[in-house]
Design a protein around this motif. Structure first.
Motif, PDB file in Angstrom:
ATOM      1  N   GLN A 164       0.781  -1.202  -0.093  1.00 11.63           N
ATOM      2  CA  GLN A 164       0.048   0.065   0.042  1.00 11.63           C
ATOM      3  C   GLN A 164       0.889   1.310  -0.116  1.00 11.63           C
ATOM      4  O   GLN A 164       0.773   2.221  -0.809  1.00 11.63           O
ATOM      5  N   SER A 165       1.924   1.374   0.916  1.00  5.44           N
ATOM      6  CA  SER A 165       2.609   2.409   0.941  1.00  5.44           C
ATOM      7  C   SER A 165       3.542   2.679  -0.420  1.00  5.44           C
ATOM      8  O   SER A 165       3.588   3.779  -0.755  1.00  5.44           O
ATOM      9  N   ARG A 166       3.973   1.564  -1.172  1.00  4.62           N
ATOM     10  CA  ARG A 166       4.879   1.718  -2.204  1.00  4.62           C
ATOM     11  C   ARG A 166       4.065   2.223  -3.278  1.00  4.62           C
ATOM     12  O   ARG A 166       4.472   2.879  -3.900  1.00  4.62           O
ATOM     13  N   THR A 167       2.608   1.692  -3.280  1.00  2.76           N
ATOM     14  CA  THR A 167       1.822   2.236  -4.353  1.00  2.76           C
ATOM     15  C   THR A 167       1.529   3.752  -4.042  1.00  2.76           C
ATOM     16  O   THR A 167       1.450   4.556  -5.257  1.00  2.76           O
ATOM     17  N   ASN A 168       1.289   4.098  -3.020  1.00  4.14           N
ATOM     18  CA  ASN A 168       1.030   5.443  -2.747  1.00  4.14           C
ATOM     19  C   ASN A 168       2.271   6.390  -2.841  1.00  4.14           C
ATOM     20  O   ASN A 168       1.900   7.518  -3.301  1.00  4.14           O
ATOM     21  N   VAL A 169       3.206   5.959  -2.715  1.00  7.40           N
ATOM     22  CA  VAL A 169       4.486   6.770  -2.689  1.00  7.40           C
ATOM     23  C   VAL A 169       4.814   6.954  -4.210  1.00  7.40           C
ATOM     24  O   VAL A 169       5.071   8.213  -4.805  1.00  7.40           O
ATOM     25  N   ALA A 170       4.778   6.033  -4.890  1.00 10.10           N
ATOM     26  CA  ALA A 170       4.642   6.230  -6.549  1.00 10.10           C
ATOM     27  C   ALA A 170       3.521   6.891  -7.220  1.00 10.10           C
ATOM     28  O   ALA A 170       3.924   7.758  -7.821  1.00 10.10           O
ATOM     29  N   ALA A 171       2.386   6.734  -6.571  1.00  6.50           N
ATOM     30  CA  ALA A 171       1.499   7.765  -7.298  1.00  6.50           C
ATOM     31  C   ALA A 171       1.749   9.274  -6.873  1.00  6.50           C
ATOM     32  O   ALA A 171       1.458  10.145  -7.584  1.00  6.50           O
ATOM     33  N   PHE A 172       2.194   9.316  -5.511  1.00  9.33           N
ATOM     34  CA  PHE A 172       2.470  10.845  -5.210  1.00  9.33           C
ATOM     35  C   PHE A 172       3.549  11.416  -5.766  1.00  9.33           C
ATOM     36  O   PHE A 172       3.563  12.454  -6.244  1.00  9.33           O
TER      37      PHE A 172
END
Length: 177
Positions: A164-172
């Protein structure tokens, strides 16, 4: 609020997901590693598991993953085929401190058949409740892990907070570049 499913159903689905995930990730390659995983999850009948038993189990994992990925009607057809091919005969049992629950095959059945029938039995209630969508794949494009969504509103998208964090960071980063 807890889900309306028996605890053993949820454990069966979690065990099935863990089995498939570990095998796909190369963490489950020997009879000994399968014995250890079965012992951790208190899956009966794995004490004398051989290489042939492990190989037979590996051959069933594609079927278990297909249960995970199909729509409700296809799952129902698959469950019936699994029961027919394995000669499933559901019966109530108590063992290892667990209260009455269903097993699909007698204790002396091959472990590979017991594992795939156990997964199919867990899907019965999901099909009946039209809730097979709780069996999901991680929403991170780099991860294919399977998981059983126990959230109240079926909103969980990731197998772990790491994904979840990896995806959110990539989206950010994509929004701010």
């Amino acid at each position: 609020m807890s889900l309306p499913y028996p605890r053993e159903l949820m454990r069966s689905l979690e065990f099935s997901a863990e089995l498939c995930n570990r095998r796909r990730e190369g963490l489950l390659t020997t009879a000994a590693s399968l014995r250890d995983l079965c012992a951790t999850w208190t899956f009966p009948g794995a004490g004398a598991l051989s290489k042939a038993d492990a190989d037979a189990t590996w051959s069933h994992l594609g079927t278990i993953e297909a249960l995970w990925d199909q729509d409700r009607d296809a799952v129902a057809v698959m469950v019936n085929r699994i029961f027919s091919e394995a000669g499933a005969r559901p019966h109530l049992v108590r063992h290892d401190g667990l209260d009455w629950h269903l097993h699909g095959l007698p204790a002396e059945a091959p472990i590979a058949d017991a594992i795939v029938v156990n997964a199919a039995m867990a899907f019965i209630d999901l099909v009946r409740a039209d809730d097979t969508a709780r069996c999901k794949r991680c929403g991170d494009d780099r991860c294919e892990r399977m998981f059983f969504d126990q959230s109240r509103n079926r909103s969980r998208r990731f197998c772990s907070t790491t994904c979840q964090s990896r995806t959110n960071v990539a989206a950010f980063r994509a929004r701010h570049s």
